[in-house]
Design a protein around this motif. Sequence first.
Motif, PDB file in Angstrom:
ATOM      1  N   LEU A  79       0.822  -1.203   0.000  1.00  0.00           N
ATOM      2  CA  LEU A  79       0.000   0.000   0.000  1.00  0.00           C
ATOM      3  C   LEU A  79       0.862   1.261   0.000  1.00  0.00           C
ATOM      4  N   GLY A  80       2.090   1.114  -0.456  1.00  0.00           N
ATOM      5  CA  GLY A  80       2.937   2.275  -0.688  1.00  0.00           C
ATOM      6  C   GLY A  80       3.804   2.698   0.469  1.00  0.00           C
ATOM      7  N   VAL A  81       3.761   1.974   1.593  1.00  0.00           N
ATOM      8  CA  VAL A  81       4.539   2.352   2.768  1.00  0.00           C
ATOM      9  C   VAL A  81       5.938   1.742   2.678  1.00  0.00           C
ATOM     10  N   THR A  82       6.953   2.580   2.803  1.00  0.00           N
ATOM     11  CA  THR A  82       8.324   2.075   2.797  1.00  0.00           C
ATOM     12  C   THR A  82       9.007   2.238   4.149  1.00  0.00           C
ATOM     13  N   THR A  83       8.411   3.016   5.064  1.00  0.00           N
ATOM     14  CA  THR A  83       8.943   3.168   6.419  1.00  0.00           C
ATOM     15  C   THR A  83       7.796   3.108   7.414  1.00  0.00           C
ATOM     16  N   ALA A  84       7.927   2.237   8.418  1.00  0.00           N
ATOM     17  CA  ALA A  84       6.880   2.081   9.438  1.00  0.00           C
ATOM     18  C   ALA A  84       7.469   2.349  10.814  1.00  0.00           C
ATOM     19  N   GLY A 444      -3.678   1.519   4.361  1.00  0.00           N
ATOM     20  CA  GLY A 444      -3.727   2.240   3.090  1.00  0.00           C
ATOM     21  C   GLY A 444      -4.088   3.702   3.232  1.00  0.00           C
ATOM     22  N   PHE A 445      -3.839   4.280   4.400  1.00  0.00           N
ATOM     23  CA  PHE A 445      -4.233   5.671   4.646  1.00  0.00           C
ATOM     24  C   PHE A 445      -3.615   6.640   3.651  1.00  0.00           C
ATOM     25  N   GLY A 446      -2.364   6.404   3.265  1.00  0.00           N
ATOM     26  CA  GLY A 446      -1.687   7.318   2.358  1.00  0.00           C
ATOM     27  C   GLY A 446      -2.320   7.335   0.976  1.00  0.00           C
ATOM     28  N   LEU A 447      -2.697   6.167   0.488  1.00  0.00           N
ATOM     29  CA  LEU A 447      -3.371   6.091  -0.806  1.00  0.00           C
ATOM     30  C   LEU A 447      -4.746   6.748  -0.726  1.00  0.00           C
TER      31      LEU A 447
END
Length: 517
Positions: A79-84, A444-447
């Motif tokens: 879902l596009g996240v590369t850093t958590a 998926g908040f960023g999308l």
Amino acid sequence: MFDLVIQNAKIYDGLGDSPFVASLAVRDGRIAAIGQDLGAASATLDADGLALMPGIIDNHTHYDAQITWDPLASPSPQLGVTTAVMGNCGFTIAPCRPADRDLNLRNLTYVEGMPLESLRAGVNWQFETFPQYLDFLERTGVGPNVAAYIGHSSVRTWVMGADASKRAATAEEIEQMRRIVAEGLRAGAVGLSSTTSYQHNGDGGVPMPSRLAADEEFHALVSTLGETGRGMFMMTKSADTKPAWLQALAASAKRPFLAAAILHNPGVPEAAWNDMLGVAEGRARGLPMYGAVSCCQLKFEFNMREPYVFEGLRSWRPAIEVRGDGARALYGDATFRQTVKDELAIPVRRIFAGDWDKVEVIIAKHERHKAYEGKSVAKLAATAGKHPLDFLLDLALAEELDTVFTAVLLNSDEEQVARLLTHPASIVSLSDAGAHLTFFCDAGFGLHLLGHWVREKALMSVERAVQKLTTEQAQLFGIRDRGVLRQGAHADLLLFDPATVDRNEAQRHHDHQPWGR
């Protein structure tokens, strides 16, 4: 020669600058060049005008346990996240003594909706202290980049054992906690996290340990941030937490302070703005305070075996304490029901404000109740001539507590959510990825921000949304060389189409199975 060149991309650099069409080259995991005609590469990709941005940084996740068996932290990278950023709210699995492991997992099961069987089967306990946990992750490897808070509740349990959820700490115990927090910060913790939220209960309904901390404990622990010159403080506050107290903690910390969770509640619509006013007042005093807001509706799935929606009610505590067959008996008790109705009638700040029109039956167990699916409890109760609580509990009891409901609890007023998202002191947050798997997952908040709020609502430009999801996050958390597209930065990349980007409907997947199967 480069490892990869992405050609003809519309570059959104994360700094809020206007986009431009160029190629981007990657070598050894870092951005080697941005420009035209960059030269040969082992692999090339023609973006054909698609948007290229830094990968999304998700600052509010609970992957601490899952990542020990699922190094890819599914589903966030898809879902596009590369850093958590993990370990929010003070709920971590390190530090943890072997004798406290099962207690820790039972607490996570209750407070964060994580299946106990999955935790017991999955967590790889090759560590005890927080530095050992970081070493373990470094040694075994992870997919996305991860940063981890050291959690207040876990530190408290390490020092106090089972007493951590029962009493205030002594001066000696507080000093032990200070040393552990300082050790964690020096080892690489992104900061210290904690909670005072009434919603945060552990196994058997006992408060999560940090909720028992006295003022002197909070101030002593957050002061380690300033003393070490490292990290930030993250606090999930209770509904009645005073802004002046948060400002005092921020002053003790002398480091960035993120107050969560600031969500719009239709029952008490002024509450979120009082929170943001408190944050703004702190900033006016020179305190680096921020408010964690969500771009998503807070929508929960639940059943009456795990009625998280109601557990912030004081009148619900008897059901938390007895659970199982005892809870079933209470659900049928007229006095218990009336006490809950009376509390819901009082317009105060809580997760569930009695908005029964926003509660629906999603899955009915028995065929005779299938007609209820997709309908609101308010309408069904009116047809049956019952109070909505009575209808919900009667249905749940008739279906052995297996009925699945859904409730839109907070952030349902989009005009107010838009104001929160554009407030200068707000940070987009609160995905809770890795937790509440039985309730919701906003990984998926960023999308959703890019699709719903940018394309559909035109709340902000694409470049501003990208900045809020990337550079703003990296700068706040002190994450170097990420969240920006520039030469020398890590090649954390997200290629997307602004005309179609968004998250899809939620799907059900099972623990210990790779994403997508």
